[in-house]
Design a protein around this motif. Sequence first.
Motif, short mmCIF file in Angstrom:
data_model
loop_
_atom_site.label_atom_id
_atom_site.label_comp_id
_atom_site.label_asym_id
_atom_site.label_seq_id
_atom_site.Cartn_x
_atom_site.Cartn_y
_atom_site.Cartn_z
N VAL A 195 0.80 -1.33 0.03
CA VAL A 195 -0.12 0.06 0.05
C VAL A 195 0.97 1.17 0.25
N ASP A 196 0.29 2.45 -0.57
CA ASP A 196 1.06 3.69 -0.47
C ASP A 196 0.96 4.31 1.06
N ILE A 197 1.67 5.37 1.23
CA ILE A 197 1.70 6.06 2.44
C ILE A 197 0.09 6.86 2.88
N GLU A 198 -0.57 7.29 1.86
CA GLU A 198 -1.66 7.68 2.42
C GLU A 198 -2.77 6.50 2.95
N THR A 199 -2.80 5.49 1.98
CA THR A 199 -3.71 4.29 2.54
C THR A 199 -3.09 3.81 3.89
N MET A 200 -1.97 3.86 4.06
CA MET A 200 -1.57 3.27 5.35
C MET A 200 -1.89 4.37 6.63
N LYS A 201 -1.95 5.48 6.35
CA LYS A 201 -2.46 6.44 7.14
C LYS A 201 -3.76 6.29 7.46
N ARG A 202 -4.88 5.91 6.72
CA ARG A 202 -5.74 5.51 6.75
C ARG A 202 -6.21 4.32 7.70
N LEU A 203 -5.30 3.58 7.50
CA LEU A 203 -5.45 2.17 8.16
C LEU A 203 -4.89 2.03 9.43
N MET A 204 -3.82 2.89 9.85
CA MET A 204 -3.29 2.97 10.90
C MET A 204 -4.14 3.06 12.41
N PRO A 205 -5.25 3.60 12.24
CA PRO A 205 -6.06 3.73 13.49
C PRO A 205 -6.89 2.40 13.60
N LEU A 206 -6.99 1.53 12.76
CA LEU A 206 -7.90 0.37 12.38
C LEU A 206 -7.01 -1.04 12.63
N VAL A 207 -5.48 -0.91 12.47
CA VAL A 207 -4.99 -2.18 12.38
C VAL A 207 -3.78 -2.13 13.12
N THR A 208 -3.31 -3.28 13.49
CA THR A 208 -2.28 -3.49 14.41
C THR A 208 -1.22 -4.79 13.85
N ALA A 209 -0.28 -4.78 14.49
CA ALA A 209 0.69 -6.29 14.12
C ALA A 209 0.84 -7.01 15.48
N GLY A 210 0.07 -6.56 16.56
CA GLY A 210 0.37 -7.08 17.70
C GLY A 210 -0.81 -7.50 18.67
N GLY A 211 -0.97 -6.99 19.79
CA GLY A 211 -2.07 -7.47 20.71
C GLY A 211 -1.57 -8.17 21.92
N ASN A 212 -2.16 -7.91 22.80
CA ASN A 212 -1.62 -8.61 24.40
C ASN A 212 -2.78 -9.04 25.09
N VAL A 213 -3.95 -9.56 24.47
CA VAL A 213 -5.10 -10.16 25.26
C VAL A 213 -4.91 -11.46 24.49
N TYR A 214 -5.06 -12.46 25.22
CA TYR A 214 -5.01 -13.85 24.58
C TYR A 214 -5.90 -14.73 24.97
N ARG A 215 -6.84 -15.38 24.01
CA ARG A 215 -7.68 -16.63 24.08
C ARG A 215 -7.24 -18.09 24.09
N ALA A 216 -7.63 -19.02 24.85
CA ALA A 216 -7.24 -20.32 24.51
C ALA A 216 -8.13 -21.28 25.18
N GLN A 217 -8.27 -22.54 24.53
CA GLN A 217 -8.90 -23.71 25.31
C GLN A 217 -7.96 -24.44 26.08
N VAL A 218 -8.01 -24.77 27.50
CA VAL A 218 -7.10 -25.23 28.11
C VAL A 218 -7.76 -26.73 28.62
N VAL A 219 -7.18 -27.95 28.26
CA VAL A 219 -7.80 -29.10 28.58
C VAL A 219 -6.98 -29.78 29.63
N GLY A 220 -7.40 -30.13 30.77
CA GLY A 220 -6.65 -31.07 31.98
C GLY A 220 -7.10 -32.43 31.77
N TYR A 221 -6.40 -33.56 31.57
CA TYR A 221 -6.79 -34.82 31.35
C TYR A 221 -5.71 -35.72 31.86
N PHE A 222 -5.75 -36.87 31.80
CA PHE A 222 -5.05 -38.25 32.12
C PHE A 222 -4.73 -38.73 31.07
N ASP A 223 -3.45 -39.64 31.02
CA ASP A 223 -3.34 -40.24 29.97
C ASP A 223 -4.03 -41.58 29.52
N GLU A 224 -4.77 -42.13 30.33
CA GLU A 224 -5.79 -43.07 30.10
C GLU A 224 -6.87 -43.19 31.34
#
Length: 541
Positions: free
Chosen positions: A466-495
């Motif tokens: 993208v060019d500089i003007e397009t990137m300026k318009r995108l900046m408030p809407l996009v990121t390359a990071g984030g520090n909130v995470y979601r996951a499913q965690v399963v606790g279990y036994f081998d059998e």
Amino acid sequence: MAKTASSTGRFAIRRASVLLLALVVIVLLTLGAMSFFERMFVEHQATRAHIRQTQARYLAESGVEFIRALVVQDPNTLLQSGGLYDNQSLLQGRLVLDDELAAFRGRFTVIAPALNEAGYFAGIRYGLENESARLNLNTVLLADNYVEGGASELLMALPGMTEPIADAILDWIDEDSDQRTLGAEQVYYSSLSPPYAPRNGPLGSIEELLLVRDVTPALLFGADLNRNGLIEANEEPYTTIPGADNSAGLLNRGWAAYLTIDSAERNTKPDGTPKIDINMQDLKELHTQAVQVLDEPMANFIVAYRQGGPENTGPGAPPAGRTVDASGLKLDFNLPGRERLQNLLDLVGARTRVVEASQGGGGGGGGGSGPGGPPSQPPTCESPFRNEPGATRDYIPKLFDNFSVNSSPSIPGRININQAPRVLLSGIPGLDSDVVDQIISNRMPEQDGQRPEQAYETWPLTSGIVDIETMKRLMPLVTAGGNVYRAQVVGYFDEEGPAYRLEVIVDATQTTPVVKRRRDLVEQGPGYTLDVLGTTVDDRP
């Protein structure tokens, strides 16, 4: 003799009756004992099952604590251990409780949905889901501040979304009571039985959308009844959703797979200290901090730009003055910073009018002139932040790692272009299908050191997508990071044991990560087989 015989007969009958009574008592006692034993055995089994279930739960809780410890590690340390996105060796079959017997050997596994090369949901991975890869409904209205109709455009990208539902959702979360063209406000909801009022504010949960007109459980949650990200045979009948085209399977997990109210990213330097607020009032302090991380010409230009703003080159602009180099600027730190940057990219390829200290001051006034002549114009300074791919790759890390346009400790709601599914990228205003294709084909979900520029949301600019003007318009809407995470965690036994499944959202925007949301999925079953979760049944002699 007869009397004696009769007495003997009656005595024999009494003895037989006592014997029969004794046998009955013995049988009753035996049955009672057996019933008591059976009840105690059932109680024992239930207690044992409860203990095992509790153990499985704590195995899952161990996984949650493990995630909390991971997300605050130094990025380089995480990179060396395989990262958070897809790390089978770190997050599959993690041993917590060791035992000679496989039935007592406890583990946890961390699972998240995977994307295929085309950017669509497909299968699972062993890692964390960045919450910024979802659309944040509590900040979606901000898109209207940057692009007319931006919030609606983001919602309309969701599979099965219609304009009436999109307007109804926006009416539910906006603060006013003005009904959108196809939306719904108080008049509609008060006519229901029982009546209720729209939120007209931030959502408390994604499930709250079920209160919005025309939002159904099928649209919100799809066919994935057990919430494991996979469609099993018993769930196939539910993939047909009334009123929606799900032929491509994009609604199999429903809108809940694409939405959040929790995404955010830290607004700090890599070492966790606050970024430099480029809009601070004390320009001398701004310059002092800037020269510690940037070349002096760049620091000079930042202050000059804050004082002079972008040069006006349109009709009615003052005549061009002399041009000065940023390295030789003589700055007057007493002049106010009248220009506030909305975007760090405002500095790139810019020009500004400079009032140097040697010219005197005075609210942007010019220098002297010859006797009777007009005042000379302030000099023009070209930005040392050049709009060239090679140059941007050099200064973008320094600029974005160290500066921010505000002092807020976190930024909510921007979409992670490195991990978001195609559906959401297609809804971002300013990203046409060709640009989305290029982003998906060139992005890396997580940095491995091979493409360091992709640690910054500007990489489509530095890569020439993208060019500089397009990137300026995108900046408030996009990121390359984030520090909130979601996951499913399963606790279990081998059998031969129960499993316990949790879905958690961990907020690492603060110093000590916290579990922001928790959902028990144990009623939906383990969700995954042991070969997916990972075991080592045969690793004991």
